[in-house]
Write a protein that holds these residues in place. Structure first.
Motif, PDB file in Angstrom:
ATOM      1  N   ALA A   1       0.829  -1.255  -0.134  1.00  0.00           N
ATOM      2  CA  ALA A   1       0.034  -0.127  -0.029  1.00  0.00           C
ATOM      3  C   ALA A   1       0.887   1.239  -0.040  1.00  0.00           C
ATOM      4  O   ALA A   1       0.371   2.169  -0.475  1.00  0.00           O
ATOM      5  N   ASP A   2       2.149   1.144   0.452  1.00  0.00           N
ATOM      6  CA  ASP A   2       2.931   2.303   0.446  1.00  0.00           C
ATOM      7  C   ASP A   2       3.882   2.488  -0.735  1.00  0.00           C
ATOM      8  O   ASP A   2       4.610   3.504  -0.931  1.00  0.00           O
ATOM      9  N   SER A   3       3.710   1.614  -1.568  1.00  0.00           N
ATOM     10  CA  SER A   3       4.299   1.600  -3.035  1.00  0.00           C
ATOM     11  C   SER A   3       5.733   1.450  -2.938  1.00  0.00           C
ATOM     12  O   SER A   3       6.699   1.672  -3.682  1.00  0.00           O
ATOM     13  N   LYS A   4       6.380   0.734  -1.773  1.00  0.00           N
ATOM     14  CA  LYS A   4       7.573   0.711  -1.604  1.00  0.00           C
ATOM     15  C   LYS A   4       8.058  -0.773  -1.843  1.00  0.00           C
ATOM     16  O   LYS A   4       9.370  -0.954  -2.170  1.00  0.00           O
ATOM     17  N   THR A   5       7.406  -1.791  -1.925  1.00  0.00           N
ATOM     18  CA  THR A   5       7.610  -3.061  -1.889  1.00  0.00           C
ATOM     19  C   THR A   5       6.709  -3.866  -2.868  1.00  0.00           C
ATOM     20  O   THR A   5       5.498  -3.536  -2.756  1.00  0.00           O
ATOM     21  N   ALA A   6       7.271  -4.768  -3.657  1.00  0.00           N
ATOM     22  CA  ALA A   6       6.606  -5.563  -4.598  1.00  0.00           C
ATOM     23  C   ALA A   6       7.004  -7.073  -4.371  1.00  0.00           C
ATOM     24  O   ALA A   6       7.848  -7.493  -3.989  1.00  0.00           O
ATOM     25  N   TRP A   7       5.806  -7.926  -4.547  1.00  0.00           N
ATOM     26  CA  TRP A   7       6.208  -9.245  -4.684  1.00  0.00           C
ATOM     27  C   TRP A   7       5.682  -9.966  -5.919  1.00  0.00           C
ATOM     28  O   TRP A   7       4.535  -9.693  -6.320  1.00  0.00           O
ATOM     29  N   VAL A   8       6.348 -10.900  -6.312  1.00  0.00           N
ATOM     30  CA  VAL A   8       5.858 -11.523  -7.733  1.00  0.00           C
ATOM     31  C   VAL A   8       6.073 -13.004  -7.563  1.00  0.00           C
ATOM     32  O   VAL A   8       6.938 -13.572  -6.890  1.00  0.00           O
ATOM     33  N   THR A   9       5.047 -13.503  -7.912  1.00  0.00           N
ATOM     34  CA  THR A   9       4.848 -15.306  -8.031  1.00  0.00           C
ATOM     35  C   THR A   9       5.825 -15.540  -9.112  1.00  0.00           C
ATOM     36  O   THR A   9       5.541 -15.326 -10.354  1.00  0.00           O
ATOM     37  N   LEU A  10       6.741 -16.842  -9.013  1.00  0.00           N
ATOM     38  CA  LEU A  10       7.514 -17.505  -9.726  1.00  0.00           C
ATOM     39  C   LEU A  10       6.563 -18.981  -9.896  1.00  0.00           C
ATOM     40  O   LEU A  10       7.195 -19.877  -9.061  1.00  0.00           O
ATOM     41  N   GLN A  11       5.751 -19.059 -10.599  1.00  0.00           N
ATOM     42  CA  GLN A  11       4.596 -20.041 -10.304  1.00  0.00           C
ATOM     43  C   GLN A  11       5.110 -21.557 -10.796  1.00  0.00           C
ATOM     44  O   GLN A  11       5.437 -22.352  -9.812  1.00  0.00           O
ATOM     45  N   GLU A  12       5.958 -21.644 -11.983  1.00  0.00           N
ATOM     46  CA  GLU A  12       6.613 -22.735 -12.224  1.00  0.00           C
ATOM     47  C   GLU A  12       7.627 -23.320 -11.279  1.00  0.00           C
ATOM     48  O   GLU A  12       8.131 -24.689 -11.248  1.00  0.00           O
ATOM     49  N   ASN A  13       8.354 -22.213 -10.591  1.00  0.00           N
ATOM     50  CA  ASN A  13       9.397 -22.519  -9.921  1.00  0.00           C
ATOM     51  C   ASN A  13       9.158 -22.875  -8.283  1.00  0.00           C
ATOM     52  O   ASN A  13      10.152 -22.893  -7.473  1.00  0.00           O
TER      53      ASN A  13
END
Length: 508
Positions: free
Chosen positions: A233-245
């Motif tokens: 919400a503070d636009s400082k951090t992102a997380w991304v799924t690495l599905q196949e991995n």
């Protein structure tokens, strides 16, 4: 005096701590006394057949819904949502001139961002095209990594991010890097594309915790396949799924660096709380324990914060790789799947179709001693949603087999999918509704959304379910402050039948 069914004196403005990932903005949130357990369908529109309604994004400035439509021609359909009970098709944005196929859309304050994979070779660099939502004119065209599969704006609108899956061609002669692109909107859309090469020296440690690298080349950087992004919400951090991995990566947006890769481990189906039905040929829905592991392999991801601790929630769909040059999936009944006779002394019985035989497993995992047979069995997906600590990657909750059970109780479970990822959790969205944190989970194979109160992340409470169109793919929450009705809305886009449905809760 009343407006939209709420007392104006009772409406106050507060800062929202969590909004929908696809259209976040740091703006005051309208508090409406709504019951999150009472969502009902209020409107619907069909925009085509299969593939016609994959992902949708809402622009509060124009009160328009923008929906990916790849059923016939490559376009974005524009829907007037000023009256959600009666959505109206307005026009289409033709994308053929951009030589790409759209995969995802996102909006922010009058801007529409579209992620397009390259045509005819999706292994080439993809692009993002930004449009004005008022007149559909092009604001900017930006080159990103190969196969941008998901796109989102940061809550403050300063960034556009894409998860670039980087899938190989069928013969694996070209396998581009999986990557994440960060576009700085206020710096003339300057783009930074990050790959995962700096983590290759951690592979042995990551693998011991369930991370998966497997391809003809076993190249770490190209084997990573980012799928979906959520931003704090503070636009400082992102997380991304690495599905196949079977992992999730954490990204610092200020420094534009990938700071962590979290391996997600395995689900143990030999535990009583994880009993599942893994056969579509056993004459019914018969849940049992099995000597079996499941990779979580999440598709969608969403984020929220409770007591200053960031959490991420994942839809644990699962996914295999099937190319002419590389296939990592087979049924246990296959003659080439040989079970270790000591670990599986009843191998012949287990390989029967009424037992474990119909289940698909990963054939590139499980031979722990290298002697050519399977010492353990690893399946795709976890048939659940999970909540993880966003700082450490540690699991704080898994729904175990509850999604299957709820689908059975509601009479919507599809036993034909028992051998193949079951209800198939596809999408997740977390948001604030009043003083509660609410989770929506889209289930692709039973055409439904499950709703939970996750205000206590270690003990979510089931609230309700509602039926959707065929194969719901896109799940969008519109908070009351941005809604044309000043009431919260959930928009579900279903790629199986091209139907977009709108849901609204009752007032308390």
């Amino acid at each position: 005096m009343k407006k939209y069914g709420i007392t104006l004196l009772a409406a106050i403005m507060v800062l929202s701590s969590c909004e929908n990932d696809s259209n976040k903005e740091e703006s005051p949130e309208l508090v409406v006394n709504e019951n999150a357990a009472t969502f009902k369908e209020i409107g619907s529109i069909t925009i085509g057949g299969a593939g016609a309604a994959e992902i949708s994004a809402y622009d509060e400035v124009s009160k328009k819904l923008f929906t990916v439509n790849n059923s016939n021609t490559n376009r974005i359909d524009v829907i007037d949502l000023s009256n959600p009970s009666s959505p109206v098709f307005l026009t289409s944005i033709d994308l053929t001139s951009f030589n790409g196929t759209s995969n995802s859309v996102a909006t922010y304050n009058g801007k529409l961002a579209v992620a397009l994979e390259a045509k005819p070779n999706k292994q080439d660099a993809g692009k993002v095209v930004v449009f004005d939502t008022a007149n559909y004119s092009v604001i900017k065209e930006i080159t990103v990594g190969a196969l941008p599969d998901m796109i989102t704006f940061s809550p403050d609108g300063n960034y556009i991010m894409t998860a670039n899956e980087g899938e190989p061609n069928d013969t694996y002669t070209i396998d581009p890097d999986g990557s994440v692109s960060i576009i700085a909107v206020n710096s003339n859309y300057a783009v930074t594309t990050l790959n995962f090469g700096s983590f290759s020296n951690q592979l042995s440690t990551l693998k011991t915790k369930g991370f998966r690298i497997a391809s003809p080349t076993n190249n770490f950087t190209s084997d990573i396949e980012p799928e979906y992004i959520t931003i704090s919400a503070d636009s400082k951090t992102a997380w991304v799924t690495l599905q196949e991995n079977n992992g999730v990566a954490k990204i610092d947006l200020a420094t534009k660096t990938i700071t962590n890769v979290f391996p997600l481990g395995y689900k143990d189906y030999n535990l009583a709380e994880n009993t599942i039905d893994i056969s579509d040929k056993d004459g019914g829905v018969l849940a049992n324990t099995w000597k079996l592991k499941g990779m979580f392999q999440p598709d969608a991801i969403s984020s929220f914060e409770i007591n200053k601790i960031p959490y991420i929630v994942t839809a644990n769909e699962g996914d295999a790789r099937e190319y002419s040059a590389f296939v990592d999936v087979k049924r246990i009944s296959s003659s080439s799947v040989i079970l270790d006779p000591i670990i599986f002394p009843n191998a012949a019985a287990l390989k029967a179709e009424t037992s474990m035989g119909r289940l698909n497993i990963n054939t590139k995992m499980g031979d722990t001693d290298g002697d050519g047979d399977f010492d353990e069995l690893v399946s795709f997906g976890a048939r659940s949603f999970s909540i993880w600590n966003g700082n450490t990657g540690e699991m704080v909750f898994d729904s175990k087999n509850e999604l299957d059970k709820k689908a059975q109780e509601l009479g919507i479970y599809d036993d034909a999918r028992s051998d193949d990822k079951s209800v198939e959790p596809e999408s997740v969205v977390v948001t604030k509704m009043g003083d509660k944190t609410i989770l929506f989970v889209g289930l692709e194979r039973v055409d439904a959304v499950m709703v939970y109160d996750v205000s206590n992340p270690v003990a979510p409470k089931f609230l309700q379910s509602f039926k959707t169109g065929d194969a719901p793919e896109g799940l969008l929450f519109i908070p009351a402050s941005k809604s044309p009705t000043k009431r919260s809305l959930v928009v579900v886009s279903s790629e199986g039948d091209g139907v977009v449905k709108i849901f609204q809760p009752d007032l308390n």
